[in-house]
Enzyme design. Structure first.
Site, PDB file in Angstrom:
ATOM      1  N   PHE A  55       0.812  -1.222   0.000  1.00 48.13           N
ATOM      2  CA  PHE A  55       0.000   0.000   0.000  1.00 48.13           C
ATOM      3  C   PHE A  55       0.843   1.268   0.000  1.00 48.13           C
ATOM      4  CE2 PHE A  55      -4.072  -1.637   2.294  1.00 48.13           C
ATOM      5  CZ  PHE A  55      -4.711  -1.792   1.084  1.00 48.13           C
ATOM      6  N   GLU A  56       0.247   2.354  -0.504  1.00 47.46           N
ATOM      7  CA  GLU A  56       0.809   3.714  -0.397  1.00 47.46           C
ATOM      8  C   GLU A  56       2.228   3.818  -0.958  1.00 47.46           C
ATOM      9  OE1 GLU A  56      -1.325   5.739   0.335  1.00 47.46           O
ATOM     10  OE2 GLU A  56      -2.717   4.945   1.793  1.00 47.46           O
ATOM     11  N   GLY A  57       2.471   3.133  -2.041  1.00 44.33           N
ATOM     12  CA  GLY A  57       3.824   3.070  -2.591  1.00 44.33           C
ATOM     13  C   GLY A  57       4.552   1.918  -1.934  1.00 44.33           C
TER      14      GLY A  57
END
Length: 584
Positions: free
Chosen positions: A400-402
């Site tokens: 997630f999130e990069g």
């Protein structure tokens, strides 16, 4: 920045214990918010986890509305738009408590973070007025549609297109987004598309729009209770007033939202890891083998202690960063119409710390749930035990999130980019380190010395890497990844130690003893690993006499007297077993 520390400046200057925020600094209001959020998760979410995992229709919306009634959805939303407008420590506390709630943490995080913060920070007054009050109550559910099937981490290569209609009243959107959280029940989507094929832009798209459809639910390894689907757009008409921010500036929206998302994911990880340790410690106290509780066995003590050490460090990092973000917000004038954009720019200053938190916390969580399963033995592999779900749920956090790989590359490259602009005193730091090494005045005994050694190891290896590769260094990701790890651990070690020293000064040695033990054990257990990682970097950069000279300098930076970490871990494990949970 009104005297505030710049992002990443911890590597180049001393930070005083009194200058960081720690959980011991919680106000009465913070403690009340903690009790409210934790109580909601315990009473309203965990009691219905089986129903959530079975995807009971309407349950996520019901829980979001219940959270909204408690003010937990509107913490980042101004009161003017129906929010509770809390400080950054309070929003961090909520994110930590939600970390215990399994897949609902993703649902609520999607609602309060990436699904609404683009409007909070970049929306017009009219957009905020229309959507934010409903998001705060849970009556409107938000989702964030950035990822595409072929793009993955390369978000700017998106193929979704937007074309302005001939009458200039709306955009026609076409394309597909993948892995979109909250997609089954979302009322609005924050969608990224390229106007005229090249102007990457953000839009607020209502789910009821003709031509918008969602695919089947993804069959996931974990977080089964959250909705994850693909979203397709076929000539979807989006009114021009639903363009977010400015044409061609969607990347500004996306990247600024990701900074905050990474930080909050670290706070989620903290709450989740504490839950895993609580389950493991309770089980170890109750499970008997050979006539004794397994909590008394040396290798189980070691696991419990290591879990607690990592949790203490991530807790110290997360709330230290929360303090930085809160101080930044207090220094800014966000009263104007562009106040959200001003806040986003302020948060961007600490993008490095947000990435460091994300990588460290998600990997510490992975370790904690894995050892939690191991302590449970065969029962840990059984779905009858909660630790099995935590293990599955935790795996997505590193994606997630990069991905953590993307974040590792971002850390040193952001430093280099800022240094090129004159915002990062790299060359001065390299020169000071050389002077220090030449003077022969190095002393690394004691925790303060080892924290400084961690910073110096980072600077030494980065200096040599830049000498060899210069501007080509970003092409050597293996070296960048190890550099990122050195910087992350320097921040981790320092955060833990500053917190312990602050507690010592405020509470006295007896009260601060466990914090001191946790920090010491982590520092002494970590410094040798940093030296080994640095050796790998140096061996990749030189050979022969040059390598020998570089290694000699490295060894000079890391000469210290080892401590009895076995005894330190036993002290930690005893405290965890006695309380059956994480304590400091």
């Amino acid at each position: 920045m009104n005297g505030l520390p710049k992002g990443g400046s911890f590597l180049f200057q001393q930070t005083l214990p009194q200058d960081i925020f720690t959980p011991e600094d919680f106000s009465l209001e913070h403690k009340m918010i903690y009790r409210t959020a934790a109580g909601f998760v315990t009473d309203s979410v965990l009691t219905r986890m089986d129903e959530l995992e079975a995807k009971q229709e309407g349950l996520n919306r019901e829980l979001l509305q219940a959270a909204g009634e408690l003010g937990l959805n509107g913490a980042d939303i101004a009161e003017e738009y129906g929010g509770t407008e809390m400080d950054k420590i309070s929003t961090t506390i909520i994110a930590e408590c939600m970390g215990r709630s399994g897949s609902f943490a993703m649902t609520q995080g999607g609602q309060t973070g990436i699904g609404s913060m683009p409007i909070v920070m970049f929306g017009t007054h009219e957009q905020k007025q229309k959507y934010l009050p409903g998001i705060a109550t849970g009556e409107i559910i938000g989702a964030y549609a950035l990822t595409e099937p072929g793009a993955g981490s390369d978000a700017l290569s998106a193929k979704t297109s937007a074309v302005l209609s001939s009458d200039g009243k709306y955009y026609l959107l076409n394309g597909t987004k993948q892995f979109i959280t909250n997609s089954a029940m979302a009322d609005i989507f924050i969608v990224y598309a390229k106007i005229d094929g090249d102007k990457f832009s953000a839009f607020i798209v209502e789910a009821a729009s003709e031509g918008l459809s969602t695919g089947a639910e993804e069959k996931k390894m974990g977080i089964k209770g959250s909705s994850t689907r693909s979203v397709s757009f076929e000539d979807v008409k989006v009114p021009v007033e639903n363009l977010l921010f400015t044409t061609g500036r969607g990347h500004i929206v996306a990247f600024n939202i990701l900074n905050l998302g990474r930080y909050k994911l670290a706070a989620n990880s903290l709450g989740n890891a504490k839950f895993a340790l609580e389950l493991a410690a309770t089980y170890a106290n109750e499970r008997k083998q050979f006539g004794s509780p397994i909590a008394g066995f040396g290798l189980i003590k070691e696991k419990l202690a290591e879990m607690a050490m990592k949790i203490y460090v991530m807790e110290s990092m997360v709330y230290r960063t929360g303090g930085l973000l809160e101080n930044m917000m207090n220094s800014l004038d966000t009263s104007g119409e562009d106040g959200g954009q001003v806040a986003a720019q302020g948060i961007e200053e600490y993008a490095l710390e947000c990435s460091m938190n994300k990588v460290f916390a998600t990997e510490a969580l992975a370790y904690t749930v894995d050892e939690g399963v191991q302590i449970h033995g065969g029962y840990g592999f059984s779905a009858e035990y909660t630790i099995e779900r935590l293990y599955r749920d935790a795996r997505i956090y590193r994606i997630f999130e990069g991905t953590n790989e993307i974040n590792r590359v971002l850390i040193p490259t952001t430093m280099l980019r800022r240094a090129a602009k004159g915002d990062f005193p790299l060359q001065e730091a390299f020169a000071r380190l050389k002077e220090t090494m030449a003077s022969g005045s190095l002393s690394r005994d004691g925790e303060d010395g080892l924290v400084q050694a961690a910073k110096d190891i980072f600077l030494l290896t980065l200096d040599i890497a830049l000498q060899k590769y210069g501007k080509e260094l970003p092409k050597h990701q293996e070296i960048l990844g190890k550099q990122a790890d050195l910087a992350i651990q320097a921040f981790a070690m320092e955060s833990a130690w500053l917190r312990a020293k602050k507690a010592l000064a405020k509470e006295g040695e007896a009260q601060a003893k466990l914090k001191l033990t946790l920090a010491k054990a982590y520092i002494y257990a970590t410094i040798g690993r940093l030296e080994y990682s640095a050796q790998e970097i140096l061996a990749a950069l030189a050979e022969g006499k040059e390598l020998a000279d570089n290694l000699e300098n490295l060894h000079r930076l890391t000469r210290y007297t080892p401590q009895n970490t076995v005894a330190l871990r036993r002290e930690i494990a005893a405290a965890i077993s006695e309380n059956g949970r994480y304590v400091v």
